[in-house]
Design a protein around this motif. Structure first.
Motif, mmCIF file in Angstrom:
data_model
loop_
_atom_site.group_PDB
_atom_site.id
_atom_site.type_symbol
_atom_site.label_atom_id
_atom_site.label_comp_id
_atom_site.label_asym_id
_atom_site.label_seq_id
_atom_site.Cartn_x
_atom_site.Cartn_y
_atom_site.Cartn_z
ATOM 1 N N PHE A 1 5.898 -51.606 -23.643
ATOM 2 C CA PHE A 1 5.614 -50.597 -24.663
ATOM 3 C C PHE A 1 6.146 -51.031 -26.029
ATOM 4 N N THR A 2 7.346 -51.600 -26.045
ATOM 5 C CA THR A 2 7.943 -52.045 -27.302
ATOM 6 C C THR A 2 7.108 -53.147 -27.948
ATOM 7 N N VAL A 3 6.711 -54.138 -27.164
ATOM 8 C CA VAL A 3 5.898 -55.232 -27.706
ATOM 9 C C VAL A 3 4.567 -54.704 -28.233
ATOM 10 N N LEU A 4 3.901 -53.863 -27.445
ATOM 11 C CA LEU A 4 2.617 -53.314 -27.882
ATOM 12 C C LEU A 4 2.764 -52.448 -29.123
ATOM 13 N N LEU A 5 3.818 -51.659 -29.172
ATOM 14 C CA LEU A 5 4.030 -50.804 -30.342
ATOM 15 C C LEU A 5 4.341 -51.633 -31.583
ATOM 16 N N LEU A 6 5.153 -52.661 -31.441
ATOM 17 C CA LEU A 6 5.452 -53.521 -32.591
ATOM 18 C C LEU A 6 4.193 -54.242 -33.079
ATOM 19 N N MET A 7 3.341 -54.675 -32.138
ATOM 20 C CA MET A 7 2.072 -55.299 -32.536
ATOM 21 C C MET A 7 1.168 -54.282 -33.236
ATOM 22 N N ALA A 8 1.106 -53.071 -32.701
ATOM 23 C CA ALA A 8 0.286 -52.034 -33.332
ATOM 24 C C ALA A 8 0.801 -51.711 -34.729
ATOM 25 N N ARG A 9 2.114 -51.679 -34.869
ATOM 26 C CA ARG A 9 2.684 -51.397 -36.191
ATOM 27 C C ARG A 9 2.302 -52.473 -37.203
ATOM 28 N N LYS A 10 2.212 -53.681 -36.711
ATOM 29 C CA LYS A 10 1.897 -54.787 -37.620
ATOM 30 C C LYS A 10 0.405 -54.895 -37.907
ATOM 31 N N GLU B 1 6.166 -40.897 -37.502
ATOM 32 C CA GLU B 1 6.391 -42.259 -37.975
ATOM 33 C C GLU B 1 6.267 -43.319 -36.880
ATOM 34 N N LEU B 2 5.656 -43.009 -35.751
ATOM 35 C CA LEU B 2 5.571 -43.934 -34.627
ATOM 36 C C LEU B 2 5.080 -45.313 -35.048
ATOM 37 N N PHE B 3 4.115 -45.381 -35.952
ATOM 38 C CA PHE B 3 3.545 -46.660 -36.351
ATOM 39 C C PHE B 3 4.172 -47.231 -37.627
ATOM 40 N N GLN B 4 5.227 -46.612 -38.123
ATOM 41 C CA GLN B 4 5.910 -47.139 -39.300
ATOM 42 C C GLN B 4 6.786 -48.320 -38.898
ATOM 43 N N GLN B 5 6.858 -49.337 -39.730
ATOM 44 C CA GLN B 5 7.512 -50.600 -39.388
ATOM 45 C C GLN B 5 8.950 -50.458 -38.880
ATOM 46 N N ASP B 6 9.757 -49.653 -39.527
ATOM 47 C CA ASP B 6 11.181 -49.584 -39.181
ATOM 48 C C ASP B 6 11.540 -48.406 -38.282
ATOM 49 N N ALA B 7 10.559 -47.729 -37.739
ATOM 50 C CA ALA B 7 10.831 -46.560 -36.893
ATOM 51 C C ALA B 7 11.406 -47.003 -35.542
ATOM 52 N N ALA B 8 12.133 -46.101 -34.930
ATOM 53 C CA ALA B 8 12.702 -46.364 -33.609
ATOM 54 C C ALA B 8 11.593 -46.383 -32.554
ATOM 55 N N ILE B 9 11.955 -46.828 -31.372
ATOM 56 C CA ILE B 9 11.034 -46.837 -30.234
ATOM 57 C C ILE B 9 11.347 -45.598 -29.391
ATOM 58 N N PRO C 1 -4.987 -50.576 -38.024
ATOM 59 C CA PRO C 1 -5.630 -50.192 -39.283
ATOM 60 C C PRO C 1 -4.910 -49.000 -39.915
ATOM 61 N N PRO C 2 -4.850 -48.958 -41.225
ATOM 62 C CA PRO C 2 -4.140 -47.861 -41.912
ATOM 63 C C PRO C 2 -4.621 -46.470 -41.523
ATOM 64 N N ARG C 3 -5.899 -46.309 -41.201
ATOM 65 C CA ARG C 3 -6.392 -44.970 -40.841
ATOM 66 C C ARG C 3 -5.772 -44.498 -39.523
ATOM 67 N N LEU C 4 -5.468 -45.435 -38.599
ATOM 68 C CA LEU C 4 -4.807 -45.070 -37.356
ATOM 69 C C LEU C 4 -3.368 -44.633 -37.645
ATOM 70 N N ILE C 5 -2.705 -45.378 -38.484
ATOM 71 C CA ILE C 5 -1.322 -45.053 -38.833
ATOM 72 C C ILE C 5 -1.269 -43.695 -39.526
ATOM 73 N N GLY C 6 -2.194 -43.450 -40.437
ATOM 74 C CA GLY C 6 -2.217 -42.178 -41.154
ATOM 75 C C GLY C 6 -2.600 -41.000 -40.283
ATOM 76 N N ALA C 7 -3.304 -41.251 -39.184
ATOM 77 C CA ALA C 7 -3.744 -40.166 -38.310
ATOM 78 C C ALA C 7 -2.656 -39.719 -37.334
ATOM 79 N N TRP C 8 -1.659 -40.561 -37.096
ATOM 80 C CA TRP C 8 -0.615 -40.209 -36.131
ATOM 81 C C TRP C 8 0.326 -39.199 -36.768
ATOM 82 N N PRO C 9 0.797 -38.189 -36.004
ATOM 83 C CA PRO C 9 1.548 -37.081 -36.601
ATOM 84 C C PRO C 9 3.000 -37.391 -36.991
#
Length: 166
Positions: free
Chosen positions: A110-119, A132-140, A122-130
Motif C-alpha cells: 500500500f505504501t509503495v502504491l500510494l507513493l507512486m500515485a502521489r508522484k 491529503e491522501l495524495f499529497q506528497q508529504d502526507a502520512a500513510i 493526474p491532478p484531477r484525481l488528487i483534487g477529487a480526493w476528500p
C-alpha cells in the motif's frame, strides 16, 4: 445463530475502520472498542473455552503494548495502534502471527502504491480526493493495511471457523 456474529461484525468493523482512515486519517475510538466488546460476547458463543479466551486477551494486550510503543516512536497513529490491538485480540495465538505478516505485506504494498500515485497521479484525481491522501508529504493511513491484513487472514481464524460451523 448468535455464534455467526463474529463472521459478520469483525469484517464490517475492520473494513469501516480502513475506509475511515483513508478518508479522514482517523479511526474513532468506538471502532476498536466495539471490536473488543463484540469479541468478548462472540468468543464464548463460538465455543472458545476460558483458556483460549485468556490467550486471546493476552495477545490483545501484548499488541496494545507494542502498538503504544510504535505510536510513541511515531511509526503508527494512535487509532492504528488501538485497531491493531483490537484485531490481534480476535486472532489470538498463533493466528496473530499470520495477521502481522500479511498486514506488513499489505502495508508495504500500500505504501509503495500510494507513493507512486502521489508522484504520478493526474491532478484531477488528487483534487477529487476528500483529504491529503495524495499529497506528497502526507502520512500513510496504516489502518488500510490493518484492515486488508485482517480481512485476508480472518477466514482462516479459529473464531471464524467456529462461527461458520455453528
Amino acid at each position: 445463530m448468535l455464534s455467526f456474529l463474529p463472521v459478520l461484525v469483525f469484517p464490517l468493523l475492520m473494513a469501516a475502520a480502513g475506509v475511515r482512515d483513508a478518508i479522514s486519517y482517523t479511526i474513532p475510538n468506538w471502532m476498536p472498542l466495539a471490536l473488543a466488546g463484540v469479541f468478548l460476547v462472540a468468543a464464548p458463543l463460538a465455543g472458545l473455552g476460558w483458556a483460549a479466551i485468556g490467550l486471546h486477551l493476552a495477545v490483545g494486550f501484548g499488541a496494545l503494548f507494542i502498538g503504544m510503543a510504535m505510536f510513541a516512536l511515531g511509526w503508527l497513529g494512535g487509532g492504528d495502534a488501538k485497531l491493531f490491538a483490537a484485531a490481534a485480540l480476535w486472532f489470538g495465538w498463533p493466528g496473530v502471527v499470520a495477521f502481522v505478516l500479511v498486514t506488513a505485506l499489505f502495508g508495504g504494498l500500500f505504501t509503495v502504491l500510494l507513493l507512486m500515485a502521489r508522484k504520478y497521479a493526474p491532478p484531477r484525481l488528487i483534487g477529487a480526493w476528500p483529504n491529503e491522501l495524495f499529497q506528497q508529504d502526507a502520512a500513510i493511513p496504516y489502518g488500510v493495511a490493518l484492515a486488508l491484513g485482517a480481512l485476508t487472514v480472518f477466514p482462516g481464524s479459529e473464531i471464524f471457523a467456529a462461527g461458520v460451523a455453528a
